[in-house]
Design a protein around this motif. Structure first.
Motif, PDB file in Angstrom:
ATOM      1  N   VAL A 154      55.824  35.341  41.378  1.00 47.22           N
ATOM      2  CA  VAL A 154      56.876  34.352  41.548  1.00 47.22           C
ATOM      3  C   VAL A 154      58.176  35.125  41.508  1.00 47.22           C
ATOM      4  N   MET A 155      58.977  34.943  42.554  1.00 46.92           N
ATOM      5  CA  MET A 155      60.211  35.716  42.661  1.00 46.92           C
ATOM      6  C   MET A 155      61.417  34.793  42.728  1.00 46.92           C
ATOM      7  N   GLN A 156      62.503  35.268  42.167  1.00 46.57           N
ATOM      8  CA  GLN A 156      63.805  34.617  42.315  1.00 46.57           C
ATOM      9  C   GLN A 156      64.746  35.681  42.840  1.00 46.57           C
ATOM     10  N   LYS A 157      65.317  35.393  43.989  1.00 42.42           N
ATOM     11  CA  LYS A 157      66.094  36.382  44.727  1.00 42.42           C
ATOM     12  C   LYS A 157      65.186  37.562  44.999  1.00 42.42           C
ATOM     13  N   LYS A 158      65.448  38.736  44.476  1.00 41.73           N
ATOM     14  CA  LYS A 158      64.585  39.899  44.713  1.00 41.73           C
ATOM     15  C   LYS A 158      63.877  40.359  43.450  1.00 41.73           C
ATOM     16  N   ASP A 159      63.923  39.558  42.394  1.00 41.44           N
ATOM     17  CA  ASP A 159      63.318  39.928  41.120  1.00 41.44           C
ATOM     18  C   ASP A 159      62.019  39.156  40.884  1.00 41.44           C
ATOM     19  N   ILE A 160      61.003  39.863  40.392  1.00 42.58           N
ATOM     20  CA  ILE A 160      59.752  39.207  39.992  1.00 42.58           C
ATOM     21  C   ILE A 160      59.984  38.570  38.627  1.00 42.58           C
ATOM     22  N   VAL A 161      59.806  37.249  38.551  1.00 41.99           N
ATOM     23  CA  VAL A 161      60.006  36.548  37.278  1.00 41.99           C
ATOM     24  C   VAL A 161      58.685  36.199  36.604  1.00 41.99           C
ATOM     25  N   SER A 162      57.599  36.261  37.373  1.00 40.12           N
ATOM     26  CA  SER A 162      56.286  35.976  36.807  1.00 40.12           C
ATOM     27  C   SER A 162      55.233  36.699  37.648  1.00 40.12           C
ATOM     28  N   PHE A 163      54.184  37.170  36.970  1.00 37.01           N
ATOM     29  CA  PHE A 163      53.141  37.930  37.657  1.00 37.01           C
ATOM     30  C   PHE A 163      51.817  37.711  36.928  1.00 37.01           C
ATOM     31  N   VAL A 164      50.751  37.558  37.693  1.00 29.61           N
ATOM     32  CA  VAL A 164      49.414  37.453  37.116  1.00 29.61           C
ATOM     33  C   VAL A 164      48.445  38.186  38.039  1.00 29.61           C
ATOM     34  N   GLU A 165      47.422  38.790  37.441  1.00 30.35           N
ATOM     35  CA  GLU A 165      46.392  39.487  38.207  1.00 30.35           C
ATOM     36  C   GLU A 165      45.029  39.120  37.644  1.00 30.35           C
ATOM     37  N   GLU A 166      44.096  38.793  38.523  1.00 26.60           N
ATOM     38  CA  GLU A 166      42.731  38.444  38.134  1.00 26.60           C
ATOM     39  C   GLU A 166      41.754  39.163  39.061  1.00 26.60           C
ATOM     40  N   ASN A 167      40.602  39.527  38.532  1.00 25.34           N
ATOM     41  CA  ASN A 167      39.550  40.164  39.313  1.00 25.34           C
ATOM     42  C   ASN A 167      38.436  39.167  39.581  1.00 25.34           C
ATOM     43  N   ILE A 168      37.774  39.342  40.728  1.00 28.17           N
ATOM     44  CA  ILE A 168      36.666  38.466  41.087  1.00 28.17           C
ATOM     45  C   ILE A 168      35.649  39.280  41.889  1.00 28.17           C
ATOM     46  N   THR A 169      34.372  38.973  41.687  1.00 31.25           N
ATOM     47  CA  THR A 169      33.303  39.596  42.453  1.00 31.25           C
ATOM     48  C   THR A 169      32.651  38.532  43.317  1.00 31.25           C
ATOM     49  N   VAL A 170      32.595  38.795  44.615  1.00 32.58           N
ATOM     50  CA  VAL A 170      31.941  37.911  45.577  1.00 32.58           C
ATOM     51  C   VAL A 170      30.594  38.542  45.894  1.00 32.58           C
ATOM     52  N   SER A 171      29.517  37.886  45.463  1.00 32.86           N
ATOM     53  CA  SER A 171      28.184  38.464  45.635  1.00 32.86           C
ATOM     54  C   SER A 171      27.339  37.739  46.679  1.00 32.86           C
ATOM     55  N   GLN A 172      27.809  36.577  47.137  1.00 32.73           N
ATOM     56  CA  GLN A 172      27.070  35.836  48.153  1.00 32.73           C
ATOM     57  C   GLN A 172      28.013  34.904  48.892  1.00 32.73           C
ATOM     58  N   ASN A 173      27.547  34.383  50.015  1.00 31.70           N
ATOM     59  CA  ASN A 173      28.349  33.438  50.787  1.00 31.70           C
ATOM     60  C   ASN A 173      28.656  32.211  49.947  1.00 31.70           C
ATOM     61  N   GLY A 174      29.751  31.534  50.265  1.00 29.84           N
ATOM     62  CA  GLY A 174      30.073  30.298  49.567  1.00 29.84           C
ATOM     63  C   GLY A 174      31.536  30.209  49.219  1.00 29.84           C
ATOM     64  N   ASN A 175      31.843  29.310  48.307  1.00 28.45           N
ATOM     65  CA  ASN A 175      33.203  29.060  47.862  1.00 28.45           C
ATOM     66  C   ASN A 175      33.367  29.525  46.426  1.00 28.45           C
ATOM     67  N   TYR A 176      34.451  30.199  46.156  1.00 27.09           N
ATOM     68  CA  TYR A 176      34.788  30.692  44.826  1.00 27.09           C
ATOM     69  C   TYR A 176      36.156  30.140  44.457  1.00 27.09           C
ATOM     70  N   VAL A 177      36.243  29.434  43.337  1.00 26.22           N
ATOM     71  CA  VAL A 177      37.511  28.882  42.874  1.00 26.22           C
ATOM     72  C   VAL A 177      38.068  29.803  41.798  1.00 26.22           C
ATOM     73  N   LEU A 178      39.301  30.233  41.990  1.00 22.89           N
ATOM     74  CA  LEU A 178      39.979  31.075  41.011  1.00 22.89           C
ATOM     75  C   LEU A 178      41.408  30.601  40.881  1.00 22.89           C
ATOM     76  N   ASP A 179      41.668  29.786  39.858  1.00 23.59           N
ATOM     77  CA  ASP A 179      43.024  29.311  39.592  1.00 23.59           C
ATOM     78  C   ASP A 179      43.777  30.409  38.833  1.00 23.59           C
ATOM     79  N   LEU A 180      45.033  30.578  39.185  1.00 21.32           N
ATOM     80  CA  LEU A 180      45.857  31.626  38.579  1.00 21.32           C
ATOM     81  C   LEU A 180      46.985  30.994  37.791  1.00 21.32           C
TER      82      LEU A 180
END
Length: 99
Positions: A73-99
């Motif tokens: 999330v940025m305001q002007k040119k500054d990052i004001v919020s940041f989140v990082e999450e990892n996920i493994t996709v092992s088969q076809n389908g839908n994966y929900v990952l809320d951040l």
């Protein structure tokens, strides 16, 4: 000869949809669990994909593998919020990952 071409084309179209891929999607929330508008979301596919989640949601189509999703999330040119999450996709389908 034409029948073989048609058979090949029919088989190709039949199996073209069976490529290993999945959809990763979700919603970006702030600490008070309100949707975050206009966050930039990236995933480290090759090549890298990125979207601006204007309504607070995102979606990526990816092959099987391990991925890192980042939301900024940025305001002007500054990052004001940041989140990082990892996920493994092992088969076809839908994966929900809320951040």
């Amino acid at each position: 000869m034409g029948g073989k071409v048609l058979l090949f084309l029919a088989l190709f179209l039949l199996f073209a949809g069976t490529v290993n891929s999945a959809t990763i999607y979700g919603t970006i929330y702030d600490l008070s669990l309100k949707k975050v508008q206009n966050a930039r979301v990236e995933i480290n596919t090759s090549p890298k994909q990125a979207v601006v989640a204007s309504n607070g949601t995102y979606s990526f189509i990816v092959p099987n593998g391990k991925y890192s999703l980042k939301a900024f999330v940025m305001q002007k040119k500054d990052i004001v919020s940041f989140v990082e999450e990892n996920i493994t996709v092992s088969q076809n389908g839908n994966y929900v990952l809320d951040l």
